[in-house]
Design a protein around this motif. Sequence first.
Motif, PDB file in Angstrom:
ATOM      1  N   ASN A   1       0.852  -1.176   0.000  1.00 36.55           N
ATOM      2  CA  ASN A   1       0.000   0.000   0.000  1.00 36.55           C
ATOM      3  C   ASN A   1       0.889   1.227   0.000  1.00 36.55           C
ATOM      4  O   ASN A   1       1.890   1.278   0.700  1.00 36.55           O
ATOM      5  CB  ASN A   1      -0.893  -0.019   1.244  1.00 36.55           C
ATOM      6  CG  ASN A   1      -1.971   1.021   1.196  1.00 36.55           C
ATOM      7  OD1 ASN A   1      -1.714   2.179   0.911  1.00 36.55           O
ATOM      8  ND2 ASN A   1      -3.173   0.618   1.500  1.00 36.55           N
TER       9      ASN A   1
ATOM     10  N   GLN B   1       0.721   3.979   1.405  1.00 39.62           N
ATOM     11  CA  GLN B   1       0.905   4.629   2.689  1.00 39.62           C
ATOM     12  C   GLN B   1       2.044   3.990   3.481  1.00 39.62           C
ATOM     13  O   GLN B   1       2.569   4.590   4.400  1.00 39.62           O
ATOM     14  CB  GLN B   1      -0.385   4.594   3.523  1.00 39.62           C
ATOM     15  CG  GLN B   1      -1.427   5.570   3.033  1.00 39.62           C
ATOM     16  CD  GLN B   1      -2.081   5.156   1.733  1.00 39.62           C
ATOM     17  OE1 GLN B   1      -2.203   3.977   1.438  1.00 39.62           O
ATOM     18  NE2 GLN B   1      -2.495   6.124   0.942  1.00 39.62           N
TER      19      GLN B   1
ATOM     20  N   SER C   1      -0.955  -1.320  -4.590  1.00 37.41           N
ATOM     21  CA  SER C   1      -2.245  -0.648  -4.460  1.00 37.41           C
ATOM     22  C   SER C   1      -1.971   0.814  -4.144  1.00 37.41           C
ATOM     23  O   SER C   1      -0.937   1.162  -3.587  1.00 37.41           O
ATOM     24  CB  SER C   1      -3.096  -1.279  -3.360  1.00 37.41           C
ATOM     25  OG  SER C   1      -2.474  -1.121  -2.102  1.00 37.41           O
ATOM     26  N   CYS C   2      -2.914   1.669  -4.523  1.00 35.48           N
ATOM     27  CA  CYS C   2      -2.749   3.100  -4.298  1.00 35.48           C
ATOM     28  C   CYS C   2      -4.103   3.710  -3.967  1.00 35.48           C
ATOM     29  O   CYS C   2      -5.111   3.397  -4.608  1.00 35.48           O
ATOM     30  CB  CYS C   2      -2.172   3.766  -5.551  1.00 35.48           C
ATOM     31  SG  CYS C   2      -1.840   5.530  -5.354  1.00 35.48           S
ATOM     32  N   SER C   3      -4.110   4.577  -2.970  1.00 32.56           N
ATOM     33  CA  SER C   3      -5.308   5.365  -2.651  1.00 32.56           C
ATOM     34  C   SER C   3      -4.931   6.838  -2.501  1.00 32.56           C
ATOM     35  O   SER C   3      -5.645   7.609  -1.879  1.00 32.56           O
ATOM     36  CB  SER C   3      -5.989   4.842  -1.391  1.00 32.56           C
ATOM     37  OG  SER C   3      -5.111   4.897  -0.302  1.00 32.56           O
TER      38      SER C   3
ATOM     39  N   GLU D   1      -1.659   9.858  -1.821  1.00 34.68           N
ATOM     40  CA  GLU D   1      -0.783  10.166  -0.691  1.00 34.68           C
ATOM     41  C   GLU D   1      -1.565  10.553   0.552  1.00 34.68           C
ATOM     42  O   GLU D   1      -1.108  10.380   1.666  1.00 34.68           O
ATOM     43  CB  GLU D   1       0.189  11.278  -1.066  1.00 34.68           C
ATOM     44  CG  GLU D   1       1.199  10.830  -2.109  1.00 34.68           C
ATOM     45  CD  GLU D   1       2.214  11.901  -2.404  1.00 34.68           C
ATOM     46  OE1 GLU D   1       3.065  12.144  -1.529  1.00 34.68           O
ATOM     47  OE2 GLU D   1       2.140  12.485  -3.488  1.00 34.68           O
ATOM     48  N   ASN D   2      -2.762  11.087   0.388  1.00 31.80           N
ATOM     49  CA  ASN D   2      -3.593  11.503   1.513  1.00 31.80           C
ATOM     50  C   ASN D   2      -4.944  10.797   1.505  1.00 31.80           C
ATOM     51  O   ASN D   2      -5.941  11.375   1.937  1.00 31.80           O
ATOM     52  CB  ASN D   2      -3.798  13.026   1.461  1.00 31.80           C
ATOM     53  CG  ASN D   2      -2.504  13.779   1.554  1.00 31.80           C
ATOM     54  OD1 ASN D   2      -1.702  13.509   2.435  1.00 31.80           O
ATOM     55  ND2 ASN D   2      -2.274  14.694   0.639  1.00 31.80           N
ATOM     56  N   TYR D   3      -4.973   9.562   1.005  1.00 35.13           N
ATOM     57  CA  TYR D   3      -6.218   8.797   0.885  1.00 35.13           C
ATOM     58  C   TYR D   3      -7.272   9.602   0.116  1.00 35.13           C
ATOM     59  O   TYR D   3      -8.437   9.624   0.475  1.00 35.13           O
ATOM     60  CB  TYR D   3      -6.782   8.416   2.256  1.00 35.13           C
ATOM     61  CG  TYR D   3      -5.852   7.591   3.097  1.00 35.13           C
ATOM     62  CD1 TYR D   3      -5.734   6.220   2.881  1.00 35.13           C
ATOM     63  CD2 TYR D   3      -5.094   8.169   4.105  1.00 35.13           C
ATOM     64  CE1 TYR D   3      -4.874   5.454   3.648  1.00 35.13           C
ATOM     65  CE2 TYR D   3      -4.241   7.409   4.880  1.00 35.13           C
ATOM     66  CZ  TYR D   3      -4.134   6.054   4.650  1.00 35.13           C
ATOM     67  OH  TYR D   3      -3.298   5.298   5.408  1.00 35.13           O
ATOM     68  N   ASP D   4      -6.855  10.281  -0.955  1.00 30.22           N
ATOM     69  CA  ASP D   4      -7.748  11.202  -1.651  1.00 30.22           C
ATOM     70  C   ASP D   4      -8.366  10.653  -2.940  1.00 30.22           C
ATOM     71  O   ASP D   4      -8.929  11.414  -3.712  1.00 30.22           O
ATOM     72  CB  ASP D   4      -7.034  12.524  -1.931  1.00 30.22           C
ATOM     73  CG  ASP D   4      -5.710  12.343  -2.645  1.00 30.22           C
ATOM     74  OD1 ASP D   4      -5.298  11.198  -2.893  1.00 30.22           O
ATOM     75  OD2 ASP D   4      -5.066  13.376  -2.939  1.00 30.22           O
ATOM     76  N   HIS D   5      -8.252   9.346  -3.164  1.00 25.96           N
ATOM     77  CA  HIS D   5      -8.960   8.733  -4.289  1.00 25.96           C
ATOM     78  C   HIS D   5      -9.267   7.280  -3.948  1.00 25.96           C
ATOM     79  O   HIS D   5      -8.742   6.737  -2.981  1.00 25.96           O
ATOM     80  CB  HIS D   5      -8.194   8.887  -5.606  1.00 25.96           C
ATOM     81  CG  HIS D   5      -6.892   8.139  -5.698  1.00 25.96           C
ATOM     82  ND1 HIS D   5      -6.812   6.769  -5.764  1.00 25.96           N
ATOM     83  CD2 HIS D   5      -5.622   8.589  -5.784  1.00 25.96           C
ATOM     84  CE1 HIS D   5      -5.547   6.403  -5.884  1.00 25.96           C
ATOM     85  NE2 HIS D   5      -4.806   7.495  -5.881  1.00 25.96           N
TER      86      HIS D   5
ATOM     87  N   LEU E   1      -9.295   3.265  -3.720  1.00 26.74           N
ATOM     88  CA  LEU E   1      -8.220   2.281  -3.706  1.00 26.74           C
ATOM     89  C   LEU E   1      -8.201   1.550  -5.044  1.00 26.74           C
ATOM     90  O   LEU E   1      -9.218   1.013  -5.484  1.00 26.74           O
ATOM     91  CB  LEU E   1      -8.431   1.286  -2.559  1.00 26.74           C
ATOM     92  CG  LEU E   1      -7.383   0.195  -2.412  1.00 26.74           C
ATOM     93  CD1 LEU E   1      -6.021   0.797  -2.060  1.00 26.74           C
ATOM     94  CD2 LEU E   1      -7.814  -0.790  -1.349  1.00 26.74           C
TER      95      LEU E   1
ATOM     96  N   CYS F   1      -3.572   9.791  -9.345  1.00 24.84           N
ATOM     97  CA  CYS F   1      -2.640  10.759  -8.760  1.00 24.84           C
ATOM     98  C   CYS F   1      -1.265  10.787  -9.426  1.00 24.84           C
ATOM     99  O   CYS F   1      -0.398  11.541  -9.006  1.00 24.84           O
ATOM    100  CB  CYS F   1      -2.484  10.490  -7.263  1.00 24.84           C
ATOM    101  SG  CYS F   1      -1.771   8.880  -6.878  1.00 24.84           S
TER     102      CYS F   1
END
Length: 70
Positions: free
Chosen positions: A3, A5, A32-34, A36-40, A42, A58
Amino acid sequence: MLNVQNMVPIVQSTQENNPPETIIYVDSNRVSCSGENYDHPLVYYTIPEGGEAVCGYCDIKFRKKDEWQK
């Protein structure tokens, strides 16, 4: 599954006029990516051999450590 994060991003700037890009070097070819600030949402990506995966939300780039840092 890795992840974003849990990783330390490496920020690089290619030109003065371009914003810096975030490249995350990982051990696995599945990431996986959501954001840098969980702003989109997963999302999951597979890094192709010798290549990179770029998040469609992002633009964070993911690369395998063993293929880019020799």
